[in-house]
Design a protein around this motif. Structure first.
Motif, PDB file in Angstrom:
ATOM      1  N   SER A 183       0.821  -1.214   0.000  1.00 43.17           N
ATOM      2  CA  SER A 183       0.000   0.000   0.000  1.00 43.17           C
ATOM      3  C   SER A 183       0.854   1.262   0.000  1.00 43.17           C
ATOM      4  N   ALA A 184       2.111   1.157   0.448  1.00 45.25           N
ATOM      5  CA  ALA A 184       3.011   2.309   0.446  1.00 45.25           C
ATOM      6  C   ALA A 184       3.351   2.759  -0.970  1.00 45.25           C
ATOM      7  N   ASP A 185       3.128   1.890  -1.956  1.00 39.67           N
ATOM      8  CA  ASP A 185       3.410   2.223  -3.347  1.00 39.67           C
ATOM      9  C   ASP A 185       2.340   3.123  -3.962  1.00 39.67           C
ATOM     10  N   TRP A 186       1.284   3.395  -3.218  1.00 36.35           N
ATOM     11  CA  TRP A 186       0.219   4.290  -3.679  1.00 36.35           C
ATOM     12  C   TRP A 186       0.417   5.651  -3.011  1.00 36.35           C
ATOM     13  N   ILE A 187       0.522   6.694  -3.823  1.00 38.93           N
ATOM     14  CA  ILE A 187       0.885   8.009  -3.291  1.00 38.93           C
ATOM     15  C   ILE A 187       0.007   9.115  -3.893  1.00 38.93           C
ATOM     16  N   LEU A 188       0.035  10.267  -3.226  1.00 34.91           N
ATOM     17  CA  LEU A 188      -0.600  11.470  -3.750  1.00 34.91           C
ATOM     18  C   LEU A 188       0.409  12.253  -4.570  1.00 34.91           C
ATOM     19  N   ASP A 189      -0.024  12.836  -5.671  1.00 31.86           N
ATOM     20  CA  ASP A 189       0.827  13.721  -6.448  1.00 31.86           C
ATOM     21  C   ASP A 189       0.769  15.107  -5.798  1.00 31.86           C
ATOM     22  N   PRO A 190       1.900  15.636  -5.325  1.00 29.09           N
ATOM     23  CA  PRO A 190       1.897  16.913  -4.601  1.00 29.09           C
ATOM     24  C   PRO A 190       1.266  18.067  -5.382  1.00 29.09           C
ATOM     25  N   ASP A 191       1.597  18.177  -6.664  1.00 34.04           N
ATOM     26  CA  ASP A 191       1.055  19.273  -7.479  1.00 34.04           C
ATOM     27  C   ASP A 191      -0.449  19.108  -7.690  1.00 34.04           C
TER      28      ASP A 191
END
Length: 444
Positions: A183-191
């Motif tokens: 699940s750590a491989d799923w992230i939010l795009d900061p921009d």
């Protein structure tokens, strides 16, 4: 004979006329007494659709997120003891039974490293649902926007809409150029996240650990969210009902503990998740007085109070485990250790069946990519692939799960429709039954 025919004809005409008048009157009543605008389009619900289908006793149910493992014996004993005390079978304080809010202030005071006023900074509600509802109704206004991270628990969007606000969705995405393993491989795009904030943004709603992916947000990820909240003077609603269920190598961090965030955060917790008693439907909101008082206003004018014996039992359970924090016998940590073994077993079974599980770092759900199974479902009605797959699997394999597109908006459907969600907070016998089905998956 003609006279008889004439009489029958008149009689039938009269009946027909009355019938038409009755239909017309009924139609007018139905037209006037339709649903309120606030629930327009909110009638469909994944739990209604799949819980009834999975109710067949021959179906192994790994869908809805309720434990079939027994709750701790001491909390059941505390409930039995509470019901034997006459005064504990009557109404208690509307915003939370005194012993429960005091216990919660001790637990959260230690976790947050701050003094928490049990009477002014805590509200006890009917489950995490009640906490979220009180939060939306008490703090979100018509015309506001609330940012929601996908995939999200399915009640978030309806609750925002019922408050008259607009949900603004942003998805967790797999890290570019690599296969997702955890699940750590799923992230939010900061921009992308920054672009969602505007002058209309009232709050961002996060779920940590996330249901259904099981992502545990890192300190850096939470700080990114906190910085945007502070920059735009935005509230944060942090649904942390799975807070104690984090696995080796992971640390659950409350966003309310980051600099500048306590005064703008409402944290949601759950007795059902904490003690594996989902049927008790007790939850709570923790936060600063200037926010919690508005949730209390909603509570006093809707549900008023929660069952006294249940609150007393949860209070005793919290005090017991508060005293044991950091020790092996503390249920806050021992449950996670038990679930980690079930998680790993579930993942191994699913891999053997040809599926690709995303290993969760927290919570008790696991999303699974079924693309490699290449199951042809073109003969079924036109809807998202995961909905068809789950319906097919329940019918053909006698195994129930939940489609992941139930937790995302329309624009993200295609990105998630090859995923289904398994629940693994189950007895070994239930997992044995699921394993038997999955081992036979490719056999005729």
């Amino acid at each position: 004979m003609n006279i008889v025919r004439q009489c029958l004809s008149r009689l039938l005409s009269s009946v027909h006329l009355k019938s038409r008048r009755g239909f017309s009157t009924c139609h007018q009543i139905m037209s006037r007494h339709t649903h309120s605008k606030r629930i327009q389009g909110l009638d469909k619900n994944v739990w209604v659709a799949f819980t009834s289908v999975a109710a067949d006793p021959s179906v192994v149910n790994l869908g809805q997120g309720y434990p079939d493992i027994p709750p701790p014996s001491y909390i059941k004993e505390a409930l039995a003891k509470a019901t034997s005390v006459d005064k504990l079978n009557q109404y208690t304080r509307g915003f939370g039974h005194p012993s429960l809010v005091k216990a919660l202030s001790q637990v959260y005071g230690k976790v947050c490293d701050r003094a928490i006023d049990p009477l002014k900074e805590i509200l006890v509600t009917v489950g995490g649902y009640g906490s979220l509802f009180s939060t939306m109704q008490g703090l979100v206004d018509e015309g506001d926007e609330v940012i929601i991270i996908e995939p999200f628990f399915d009640c978030y969007v309806p609750m925002v809409r019922m408050a008259g606000a607009k949900p603004v969705l942003i998805p967790l995405r797999p890290k570019s150029g690599q296969k997702t393993v955890t699940s750590a491989d799923w992230i939010l795009d900061p921009d992308e996240l920054a672009s969602k904030f505007s002058s209309k943004t009232k709050a961002i709603l996060i779920n940590n650990p996330n249901n259904p992916i099981g992502k545990v947000f890192t300190r850096d990820e939470l700080q990114m969210i906190a910085d945007l909240c502070i920059k735009h003077d935005t509230l944060c609603f942090s649904d942390e009902v799975y807070e104690w269920m984090t696995y080796k190598g992971q640390q659950h961090i409350k966003i309310a503990t980051l600099p500048g965030m306590w005064d703008r955060t409402v944290t949601v917790g759950s007795a059902g998740k904490t003690f594996s008693v989902t049927g008790w439907k007790l939850g709570w909101s923790v936060g600063p007085e200037h926010l919690i008082k508005h949730l209390q206003t909603v509570m006093q004018n809707t549900l008023y109070t929660c069952p006294t014996p249940l609150q007393e039992a949860v209070a005793q359970g919290l005090l017991r485990d508060f005293a044991l924090m950091g020790q092996p016998d503390c249920y806050f940590s021992s449950l996670a250790e038990e679930l980690e073994g079930k998680r790993d077993r579930m993942a191994a079974i699913l891999k053997e069946a040809g599926m690709s599980p995303v290993i969760p770092d927290g919570g008790y759900f696991m999303i699974v990519d079924v693309t490699a199974l290449n199951q042809d479902l073109s003969h079924m009605e036109d809807e998202a692939y995961d909905y068809k797959f789950v319906k097919w699997m329940i019918k053909e394999k006698k195994l129930a799960t939940i489609p992941v597109t139930a937790f995302v908006g329309d624009e993200s459907q295609k990105d998630f429709e090859k995923y289904i969600r398994f629940c693994f907070i189950k007895q070994d016998s239930t997992l044995d039954a699921a394993e038997k089905i999955l081992k036979q998956w490719n056999k005729v």
